[in-house]
Design a protein around this motif. Sequence first.
Motif, PDB file in Angstrom:
ATOM      1  N   PHE A   1      10.002 -26.474  20.182  1.00  0.00           N
ATOM      2  CA  PHE A   1       9.987 -26.341  21.492  1.00  0.00           C
ATOM      3  C   PHE A   1      11.140 -26.885  22.300  1.00  0.00           C
ATOM      4  N   THR A   2      12.165 -27.260  21.441  1.00  0.00           N
ATOM      5  CA  THR A   2      13.431 -27.786  22.340  1.00  0.00           C
ATOM      6  C   THR A   2      14.386 -26.583  22.708  1.00  0.00           C
ATOM      7  N   PRO A   3      15.016 -26.454  23.911  1.00  0.00           N
ATOM      8  CA  PRO A   3      15.872 -25.406  24.523  1.00  0.00           C
ATOM      9  C   PRO A   3      16.605 -24.581  23.498  1.00  0.00           C
ATOM     10  N   GLY A   4      17.552 -25.193  22.547  1.00  0.00           N
ATOM     11  CA  GLY A   4      18.482 -24.226  22.098  1.00  0.00           C
ATOM     12  C   GLY A   4      17.602 -23.746  20.802  1.00  0.00           C
ATOM     13  N   CYS A   5      16.644 -24.354  20.217  1.00  0.00           N
ATOM     14  CA  CYS A   5      15.885 -24.158  19.230  1.00  0.00           C
ATOM     15  C   CYS A   5      15.029 -22.813  19.549  1.00  0.00           C
TER      16      CYS A   5
ATOM     17  N   VAL B   1      11.477 -31.595  11.454  1.00  0.00           N
ATOM     18  CA  VAL B   1      10.705 -32.647  11.190  1.00  0.00           C
ATOM     19  C   VAL B   1       9.797 -32.828  12.270  1.00  0.00           C
ATOM     20  N   ASN B   2       8.683 -32.144  12.254  1.00  0.00           N
ATOM     21  CA  ASN B   2       7.635 -32.248  13.166  1.00  0.00           C
ATOM     22  C   ASN B   2       6.253 -32.029  12.330  1.00  0.00           C
ATOM     23  N   ASP B   3       5.255 -32.142  12.904  1.00  0.00           N
ATOM     24  CA  ASP B   3       3.982 -32.013  12.085  1.00  0.00           C
ATOM     25  C   ASP B   3       3.506 -30.507  12.063  1.00  0.00           C
ATOM     26  N   PRO B   4       2.793 -30.172  11.277  1.00  0.00           N
ATOM     27  CA  PRO B   4       2.449 -28.795  10.999  1.00  0.00           C
ATOM     28  C   PRO B   4       1.713 -28.175  12.006  1.00  0.00           C
TER      29      PRO B   4
ATOM     30  N   TRP C   1       4.330 -23.709  17.900  1.00  0.00           N
ATOM     31  CA  TRP C   1       5.562 -23.128  18.112  1.00  0.00           C
ATOM     32  C   TRP C   1       5.925 -21.610  17.616  1.00  0.00           C
ATOM     33  N   GLY C   2       5.344 -21.593  16.384  1.00  0.00           N
ATOM     34  CA  GLY C   2       5.453 -20.074  15.626  1.00  0.00           C
ATOM     35  C   GLY C   2       4.776 -19.078  16.423  1.00  0.00           C
TER      36      GLY C   2
END
Length: 189
Positions: A74-78, A106-109, A115-116
Amino acid sequence: MFHTTASIIRGVSAFAKQTTKRAVHTTFYAMAPVKVGDKLPAVDLFEDSPANKVNVCELTNGKKVVLFAVPGAFTPGCSKTHLPGYVQNADKLKSEGVSEIVCVSVNDPYVMAAWGAQHNTKGKVRMLADPSGNFIKALDLGTNLPPLGGFRSKRFSMVINDSTVEELNVEPDGTGLSCSLADKLKLKK
């Protein structure tokens, strides 16, 4: 003001003797960054929930896999460039012999699954979580990003052939968007 007394020193000495008698659990992490030709570490990542473990070596065994890592979901570039590029190029990459495309962060599932879902990755890009950063630490491709919560992955992409790194593209500053994008991969036939 500190007062050093013999009883404090004896207490520390007794504690040190006691702790040296216990078994110490250690985990091995690579001492140098992963490089082309290296085998991947056998680390479990998580897909959709903590109950669904995916071992990286088993996932890549006998297959050509593209794996890319991002500093955070959820970060802008990503969200605007990195992940969408792989979603858009999934069919092209798969037509060139790639069996799977994997995104790691490095996030939780649960965060990775959400996000997916937001980016319609189903059937195109597998969203795998590295909640403790064990995979990223084993590759020695981590970085400290306090605004994102501390330890995160550098931004990179790799082509893996039968659990061996065939191509590795690590962003020079660890977070930029130049060499790790989907259209920058150079797949070997």
